[in-house]
Write an enzyme that holds these catalytic residues in place. Structure first.
Site, mmCIF file in Angstrom:
data_model
loop_
_atom_site.group_PDB
_atom_site.id
_atom_site.type_symbol
_atom_site.label_atom_id
_atom_site.label_comp_id
_atom_site.label_asym_id
_atom_site.label_seq_id
_atom_site.Cartn_x
_atom_site.Cartn_y
_atom_site.Cartn_z
ATOM 1 N N GLY A 140 0.678 -1.228 -0.071
ATOM 2 C CA GLY A 140 0.032 -0.124 -0.055
ATOM 3 C C GLY A 140 0.950 1.298 -0.003
ATOM 4 O O GLY A 140 1.080 1.980 -1.082
ATOM 5 N N CYS A 241 -0.024 10.842 -11.189
ATOM 6 C CA CYS A 241 -1.355 10.677 -11.206
ATOM 7 C C CYS A 241 -1.975 11.095 -9.721
ATOM 8 O O CYS A 241 -2.755 11.896 -9.561
ATOM 9 C CB CYS A 241 -1.984 9.347 -11.657
ATOM 10 N N GLU A 367 -4.429 7.637 -1.002
ATOM 11 C CA GLU A 367 -3.724 8.559 -1.784
ATOM 12 C C GLU A 367 -2.556 8.880 -0.813
ATOM 13 O O GLU A 367 -2.221 10.294 -0.827
ATOM 14 C CB GLU A 367 -4.741 9.839 -1.833
HETATM 15 C C1 LIG Z 1 -11.938 3.238 0.319
HETATM 16 C C2 LIG Z 1 -10.384 3.415 -0.109
HETATM 17 C C3 LIG Z 1 -10.381 3.362 -1.677
HETATM 18 C C4 LIG Z 1 -9.130 3.128 -2.059
HETATM 19 N N1 LIG Z 1 -8.890 3.369 -3.520
HETATM 20 C C5 LIG Z 1 -7.859 3.052 -3.959
HETATM 21 C C6 LIG Z 1 -7.675 3.000 -5.500
HETATM 22 O O1 LIG Z 1 -8.543 3.485 -6.248
HETATM 23 N N2 LIG Z 1 -6.733 2.673 -6.063
HETATM 24 C C7 LIG Z 1 -5.525 2.308 -5.365
HETATM 25 O O2 LIG Z 1 -4.537 1.781 -5.922
HETATM 26 N N3 LIG Z 1 -5.471 2.226 -4.067
HETATM 27 C C8 LIG Z 1 -6.685 2.604 -3.326
HETATM 28 N N4 LIG Z 1 -7.048 2.650 -1.973
HETATM 29 C C9 LIG Z 1 -5.668 2.022 -1.195
HETATM 30 C C10 LIG Z 1 -4.982 3.029 -0.397
HETATM 31 O O3 LIG Z 1 -4.262 4.062 -1.224
HETATM 32 C C11 LIG Z 1 -3.960 2.223 0.655
HETATM 33 O O4 LIG Z 1 -4.642 1.749 1.364
HETATM 34 C C12 LIG Z 1 -2.845 3.193 1.346
HETATM 35 O O5 LIG Z 1 -1.952 3.577 0.285
HETATM 36 C C13 LIG Z 1 -2.330 2.602 2.360
HETATM 37 O O6 LIG Z 1 -1.876 1.377 2.181
HETATM 38 P P1 LIG Z 1 -2.187 0.123 3.296
HETATM 39 O O7 LIG Z 1 -3.792 0.200 3.184
HETATM 40 O O8 LIG Z 1 -1.952 -1.006 2.567
HETATM 41 O O9 LIG Z 1 -1.637 0.415 4.647
HETATM 42 P P2 LIG Z 1 0.050 0.342 5.040
HETATM 43 O O10 LIG Z 1 0.918 0.708 3.909
HETATM 44 O O11 LIG Z 1 0.195 -1.138 5.341
HETATM 45 O O12 LIG Z 1 0.304 1.025 6.062
HETATM 46 C C14 LIG Z 1 -0.465 0.741 7.753
HETATM 47 C C15 LIG Z 1 -0.115 1.764 8.396
HETATM 48 O O13 LIG Z 1 1.466 1.775 8.460
HETATM 49 C C16 LIG Z 1 1.721 3.266 8.396
HETATM 50 N N5 LIG Z 1 3.122 3.298 7.740
HETATM 51 C C17 LIG Z 1 3.601 2.503 6.424
HETATM 52 N N6 LIG Z 1 4.722 2.817 6.185
HETATM 53 C C18 LIG Z 1 5.019 3.668 6.898
HETATM 54 C C19 LIG Z 1 6.518 4.280 6.949
HETATM 55 N N7 LIG Z 1 7.421 4.201 6.017
HETATM 56 N N8 LIG Z 1 6.660 5.029 7.822
HETATM 57 C C20 LIG Z 1 5.655 5.434 8.941
HETATM 58 N N9 LIG Z 1 4.550 4.774 8.823
HETATM 59 C C21 LIG Z 1 4.122 3.857 7.970
HETATM 60 C C22 LIG Z 1 0.950 3.851 7.615
HETATM 61 O O14 LIG Z 1 0.872 5.424 7.501
HETATM 62 C C23 LIG Z 1 -0.467 3.289 8.037
HETATM 63 O O15 LIG Z 1 -0.823 3.786 9.379
HETATM 64 C C24 LIG Z 1 -8.122 2.863 -1.408
HETATM 65 C C25 LIG Z 1 -8.057 2.625 -0.131
HETATM 66 C C26 LIG Z 1 -9.641 2.769 0.552
HETATM 67 C C27 LIG Z 1 -9.639 2.558 2.119
#
Ligand SMILES: Cc1cc2nc3c(=O)[nH]c(=O)nc-3n(C[C@H](O)[C@H](O)[C@H](O)COP(=O)(O)OP(=O)(O)OC[C@H]3O[C@@H](n4cnc5c(N)ncnc54)[C@H](O)[C@@H]3O)c2cc1C
Length: 392
Positions: A140, A241, A367
């Site tokens: 993510g 994007c 995002e």
């Molecule tokens: C309703 C919804 C719609 C979405 N729509 C899209 C879409 O259209 N297209 C798309 O591609 N994605 C989409 N997403 C995905 C979204 O972009 C990801 O959920 C987001 O980038 C976070 O990734 P993750 O959920 O895997 O969290 P993770 O990356 O696993 O993060 C979990 C936690 O760890 C923290 N963390 C991670 N890395 C670090 C770091 N280096 N330092 C400190 N803290 C950190 C994060 O801030 C977070 O608090 C959507 C998500 C939701 C909920």
């Protein structure tokens, strides 16, 4: 005007006639067409798709593009549009963000003439819906680690992998999919119905319930070689994007904050406790309202400056990070303070507050999470990237 503006410092005086017209048109439409149906749609977990043709009619899709008969709005007008949509619902704004910033933008910017001619008019008229597949179940915040791969095979590419949390996924006619081709991230257009391409809706979402979110799966999914976005390579493709979409979110979040602030203000003035006096007469309640309007006003000025920089071509991703991070946080705090102010009425869907409160949790995470934008700003000011510190 039906919906009151939230304007403490005469922000309106900064706007051109066209910018005000765009904002008021979208505001009026949200008031008339969205607010009467959105609470029930969110409750049912249903995207109000019937509103999509009306949004196309208003030219909300690809509104900053000035070719293909599209309006070529300036960036403040586009931002105000996002603000008003999100004053209605973050899910509705997400739909427009995805269609415009995450699907039309990459096709318009990185696509071939054939791709543009085929998709830009169709997406603008909502004859086609798009989605943007970057996030994966295991990647993510760090999308560069993605496992989805593309392999060249004759005059085709063959895709294998999975994407998760994709807005509009199951209803999209075309997916912009990011995958590694010989180790380099590339963008591909995958059409609905292509063999080996399937979608599954994420069920049980407590946030953005009036928006479709899906998984995408690719199993030996063969697409024509001309479906590659030839104009970009590497992570900068999807990240550029996201910069567009995050810009819109910086404005959109203000709309969410305005909706919850207004609900809290109206409620505080009408709700009576203690000797038949409105709760607005209590200092603690006023402190909340003062915090909200101050932060919304600061957020408006931040978004306004960003719009000017975007128009001038001087806006950089770390500028957008500050605005997305700040304004979404403000909206999240406003939703909490408004919910408190409404007391028990803050937890029912007779008022819009809890829906906004739940929605903004997704906006805080997608995002680029709040944390990731903190690190982007940290890197900009120190010159030291701190995303992935080495393990001992
Ligand atoms: C309703 C919804 C719609 C979405 N729509 C899209 C879409 O259209 N297209 C798309 O591609 N994605 C989409 N997403 C995905 C979204 O972009 C990801 O959920 C987001 O980038 C976070 O990734 P993750 O959920 O895997 O969290 P993770 O990356 O696993 O993060 C979990 C936690 O760890 C923290 N963390 C991670 N890395 C670090 C770091 N280096 N330092 C400190 N803290 C950190 C994060 O801030 C977070 O608090 C959507 C998500 C939701 C909920």
């Amino acid at each position: 005007m039906a919906t009151p503006g939230v304007d403490y410092l005469d922000f309106d005086s900064l706007l051109s006639e066209e910018q005000r017209l765009v904002r008021d048109t979208v505001r009026g439409w949200v008031e008339e067409r969205v607010l009467p149906v959105i609470e029930e749609a969110a409750w049912e977990g249903r995207f109000p798709r019937e509103l999509v043709p009306e949004m196309a009619e208003m030219q909300l899709f690809g509104a900053t593009i000035s070719e293909y008969g599209l309006p070529g709005l300036d960036n403040a007008a586009y931002g105000l549009m996002m603000q008003e949509l999100e004053r209605g619902d973050s899910g509705l704004r997400s739909f427009v963000s995805v269609q415009s910033a995450l699907v039309m933008y990459p096709i318009f910017t990185f696509g071939s003439k054939e791709q543009k001619d085929r998709w830009i008019p169709a997406l603008a008229k909502a004859q086609a819906i798009g989605c943007f597949g970057l996030t994966e179940p295991d990647f993510g915040s760090n999308p560069g680690g993605m496992r989805t791969v593309a392999r060249k095979n004759g005059d085709s590419y063959v895709l294998n992998g999975a994407k998760a949390w994709i807005t509009n996924g199951s209803i999209a006619d075309v997916a912009v999919v990011w995958a590694k081709l010989e180790g380099t991230i590339r963008g591909f257009l995958v059409e609905k119905g292509t063999r080996g391409y399937s979608t599954f809706e994420h069920k049980g979402k407590m946030s953005l319930r009036a928006s479709v979110t899906s998984q995408l799966a690719f199993e030996d999914c063969r697409i024509p070689a001309e479906n590659i976005l030839s104009g970009v390579q590497g992570l900068k493709g999807p990240l550029s994007c996201l910069t567009q979409a995050r810009y819109g979110i910086a404005w959109g979040a203000l709309g969410s904050a305005m909706a919850t602030y207004q609900a809290a203000l109206d409620y505080a003035k009408s709700r009576k406790q203690w000797r038949d006096r409105p709760i607005a007469s209590h200092q603690l309640v006023q402190e909340r309202l003062a915090w909200m309007i101050t932060e919304i006003t600061k957020g408006q000025l931040l978004a306004w400056r960003l719009a000017k920089m975007k128009d001038e071509g001087t806006m950089r991703p770390h500028h957008v990070s500050m605005a997305k991070r700040n304004n979404v946080w403000v909206a999240r705090e406003c939703a909490k303070l408004a919910r408190e102010t409404l007391g028990a009425n803050g937890v029912v869907n007779e008022y819009p507050v809890f829906r906004h409160l739940a929605n903004i949790e997704s906006v805080y995470t997608y995002e680029g999470t709040h944390d990731i934008h903190t690190l982007v700003i940290g890197e900009a000011v120190t010159g030291v990237p701190a995303y992935n510190p080495p393990m001992e």
